[in-house]
Motif scaffolding. Structure first.
Motif, short mmCIF file in Angstrom:
data_model
loop_
_atom_site.label_atom_id
_atom_site.label_comp_id
_atom_site.label_asym_id
_atom_site.label_seq_id
_atom_site.Cartn_x
_atom_site.Cartn_y
_atom_site.Cartn_z
N ARG A 184 -16.31 -11.86 -24.51
CA ARG A 184 -17.35 -10.51 -24.81
C ARG A 184 -17.88 -10.18 -23.43
O ARG A 184 -18.19 -9.00 -23.27
CB ARG A 184 -18.20 -10.81 -25.97
CG ARG A 184 -17.73 -10.74 -27.12
CD ARG A 184 -17.34 -9.34 -27.65
NE ARG A 184 -18.45 -8.36 -27.58
CZ ARG A 184 -19.44 -8.23 -28.26
NH1 ARG A 184 -19.35 -8.97 -29.43
NH2 ARG A 184 -20.30 -7.30 -27.95
N ARG A 185 -18.24 -11.18 -22.61
CA ARG A 185 -18.83 -10.91 -21.31
C ARG A 185 -17.74 -10.48 -20.27
O ARG A 185 -17.85 -9.50 -19.33
CB ARG A 185 -19.57 -11.84 -20.80
CG ARG A 185 -21.01 -12.27 -21.55
CD ARG A 185 -21.73 -13.46 -21.19
NE ARG A 185 -23.13 -13.56 -21.89
CZ ARG A 185 -23.92 -14.47 -21.47
NH1 ARG A 185 -23.85 -15.31 -20.62
NH2 ARG A 185 -25.13 -14.39 -22.13
N TRP A 186 -16.58 -11.28 -20.30
CA TRP A 186 -15.64 -10.77 -19.59
C TRP A 186 -15.02 -9.62 -19.63
O TRP A 186 -14.90 -8.80 -18.57
CB TRP A 186 -14.57 -12.05 -19.56
CG TRP A 186 -13.65 -11.94 -18.40
CD1 TRP A 186 -12.36 -11.19 -18.27
CD2 TRP A 186 -13.58 -12.36 -16.97
NE1 TRP A 186 -11.63 -11.35 -17.03
CE2 TRP A 186 -12.53 -12.18 -16.18
CE3 TRP A 186 -14.61 -12.98 -16.27
CZ2 TRP A 186 -12.30 -12.29 -14.99
CZ3 TRP A 186 -14.52 -13.28 -15.13
CH2 TRP A 186 -13.49 -13.06 -14.33
N LEU A 187 -14.90 -8.98 -20.92
CA LEU A 187 -14.41 -8.00 -21.44
C LEU A 187 -15.60 -7.11 -22.16
O LEU A 187 -15.61 -7.05 -23.26
CB LEU A 187 -13.20 -7.98 -22.06
CG LEU A 187 -12.00 -8.52 -21.29
CD1 LEU A 187 -10.96 -9.17 -22.20
CD2 LEU A 187 -11.24 -7.57 -20.40
N PRO A 188 -16.63 -6.76 -21.49
CA PRO A 188 -17.82 -6.23 -22.10
C PRO A 188 -17.72 -4.96 -23.23
O PRO A 188 -18.59 -4.71 -23.91
CB PRO A 188 -18.73 -5.90 -20.97
CG PRO A 188 -17.83 -5.48 -19.73
CD PRO A 188 -16.65 -6.26 -19.99
N PRO B 177 -4.23 -2.48 -6.35
CA PRO B 177 -5.87 -2.40 -6.34
C PRO B 177 -6.41 -2.40 -7.66
O PRO B 177 -6.24 -1.56 -8.53
CB PRO B 177 -6.12 -1.33 -5.24
CG PRO B 177 -4.87 -0.40 -5.37
CD PRO B 177 -3.64 -1.24 -5.57
N GLY B 178 -7.67 -2.49 -7.56
CA GLY B 178 -8.48 -2.84 -8.95
C GLY B 178 -9.41 -3.81 -9.04
O GLY B 178 -10.52 -3.66 -8.93
N HIS B 179 -8.81 -4.85 -9.45
CA HIS B 179 -9.31 -6.12 -9.58
C HIS B 179 -10.26 -6.26 -8.25
O HIS B 179 -11.49 -6.87 -8.27
CB HIS B 179 -8.52 -7.25 -9.96
CG HIS B 179 -9.11 -8.58 -10.13
ND1 HIS B 179 -10.28 -8.69 -11.21
CD2 HIS B 179 -9.36 -9.80 -9.62
CE1 HIS B 179 -10.66 -9.87 -11.04
NE2 HIS B 179 -10.29 -10.78 -10.19
N THR B 180 -9.62 -6.30 -7.16
CA THR B 180 -10.27 -6.14 -5.79
C THR B 180 -9.52 -4.83 -5.27
O THR B 180 -8.50 -4.63 -5.64
CB THR B 180 -9.87 -7.59 -4.99
OG1 THR B 180 -8.73 -7.56 -4.80
CG2 THR B 180 -10.56 -8.73 -5.59
N ALA B 181 -10.09 -4.62 -4.19
CA ALA B 181 -9.75 -3.30 -3.21
C ALA B 181 -8.33 -3.49 -2.69
O ALA B 181 -7.62 -2.75 -2.68
CB ALA B 181 -10.86 -3.10 -2.14
N ARG C 127 -12.49 -2.67 -19.72
CA ARG C 127 -12.99 -3.14 -18.48
C ARG C 127 -13.17 -4.53 -18.55
O ARG C 127 -13.86 -5.13 -19.31
CB ARG C 127 -14.27 -2.31 -18.24
CG ARG C 127 -13.89 -0.44 -18.18
CD ARG C 127 -12.88 -0.07 -17.38
NE ARG C 127 -12.84 1.23 -17.77
CZ ARG C 127 -13.37 2.21 -17.03
NH1 ARG C 127 -14.27 1.94 -16.01
NH2 ARG C 127 -13.07 3.57 -17.24
N VAL C 128 -12.95 -4.84 -17.27
CA VAL C 128 -13.20 -6.34 -16.77
C VAL C 128 -14.52 -6.48 -16.14
O VAL C 128 -14.68 -5.57 -15.12
CB VAL C 128 -11.97 -6.90 -16.00
CG1 VAL C 128 -12.31 -8.46 -15.50
CG2 VAL C 128 -10.68 -6.91 -16.72
N ALA C 129 -15.48 -7.22 -16.45
CA ALA C 129 -16.92 -7.15 -15.76
C ALA C 129 -16.76 -7.25 -14.38
O ALA C 129 -17.75 -6.88 -13.67
CB ALA C 129 -17.80 -8.22 -16.28
N VAL C 130 -15.88 -8.09 -13.52
CA VAL C 130 -15.90 -8.35 -12.25
C VAL C 130 -14.89 -7.60 -11.45
O VAL C 130 -14.68 -7.63 -10.21
CB VAL C 130 -15.64 -9.83 -12.12
CG1 VAL C 130 -16.75 -10.75 -12.65
CG2 VAL C 130 -14.16 -10.45 -12.43
#
Length: 285
Positions: free
Chosen positions: A37-41, A191-195, A228-231
């Motif tokens: 739930r927190r990783w995928l809020p 790109p997305g999770h990181t640039a 969406r992924v929190a990070v």
């Protein structure tokens, strides 16, 4: 281990597949627990019932494996990513979206398949988060990297995020979208999770294997790439990357390596009642 528990239990043993003139081997290093739930809020309790409930470990976390992909071609060898390193971090000391974070198995996994770390010529990073570069750039516990002859490769955008102090004396290489970095292995910008996140595509024997890093973290996202992924550094870009990758995975002859998919890290895109799903590969030898 039963088929059911492989979906919610970290991988603990190497697994090898043959792809034409290449072999690919999953090398486990450890695992991280992801709070769903927190990783995928954007998800709800209902999203983690039914079939998705089978992805959760007994503590209610996604059991995300950590490790590396060994690619061998003749007498040459490379890795995609390099695990977390010889460290265990209890849940109380990790980020709120995480539970326990455990590493340390990668050297033993290499030994089990008869590969000397000194024989690895290239380590291509999907991105520069600690659970992907640990053994290469900062093993910890006073250790130096066992990959004494390897060149370390990532996109220019990714190298720009890493403090020089973490690079040490490493031999650095920048990879570009579409560049062949090893026989049969091509970089693909995702790109997305990181640039600067990069996936790697192995083409051999009329087949493709896409090592997609952290584009997806759990099989549940295949049906819901919009979650969406929190990070994620670039949330909109990450959604676009997941949708584009789904289209690639749907192409004939395409399989994938999913670093964080518990003990079902090799698979292909399937369909269940019209919904995309993960079909594990079982062609190990």
């Amino acid at each position: 281990m039963t088929t059911a528990t492989r979906w919610n239990t970290p991988a603990t043993a190497p697994r090898t597949l043959r792809f034409g003139e290449h072999t690919v081997t999953w090398l486990p290093d450890g695992y991280v627990q992801l709070d769903p739930r927190r990783w995928l809020p954007g998800t709800t309790e209902e999203d983690w019932t039914g079939e998705n409930a089978g992805l959760l470990d007994p503590e209610g976390f996604l059991a995300a494996s950590i490790g590396a992909l060994l690619i061998r071609h003749g007498d040459r060898a490379m890795l995609v990513d390099a695990g977390f390193g010889p460290r265990d971090v209890p849940a109380a000391d990790t980020r709120p979206a995480l539970g326990a974070l455990v590493g340390g198995q990668l050297p033993a996994a290499l030994d089990a398949v008869g590969v000397d770390p000194a024989a690895i010529e290239l380590i291509a990073f999907s991105h520069l988060h600690g659970d992907h570069f640990g053994w290469a750039l900062c093993p910890g516990r006073g250790l130096v990297s066992p990959f004494v002859n390897a060149v370390f490769a990532a996109s220019a955008a990714e190298w720009a995020t890493l403090p020089p102090s973490k690079r040490g004396p490493a031999r650095i290489r920048t990879v570009a979208d579409g560049e062949e970095i090893f026989p049969g292995v091509t970089a693909r910008s995702t790109p997305g999770h990181t640039a600067g996140h990069t996936s790697y595509v192995l083409t051999s024997g009329g087949r493709r294997l896409i090592a997609f890093g952290d584009v997806f973290h759990t099989p549940a996202q295949l049906a819901r790439p919009d979650w969406r992924v929190a990070v994620d550094a670039l949330p909109e870009g990450a959604v676009a990357a997941r949708r584009a990758l789904l289209a690639e995975l749907a192409r004939p002859g395409t399989s994938a390596f999913a670093n964080h998919f518990s003990d079902v890290v090799f698979g292909r895109l399937g369909e269940n009642a019209g919904t995309p799903c993960w079909e594990p590969l079982e062609e190990f030898y």
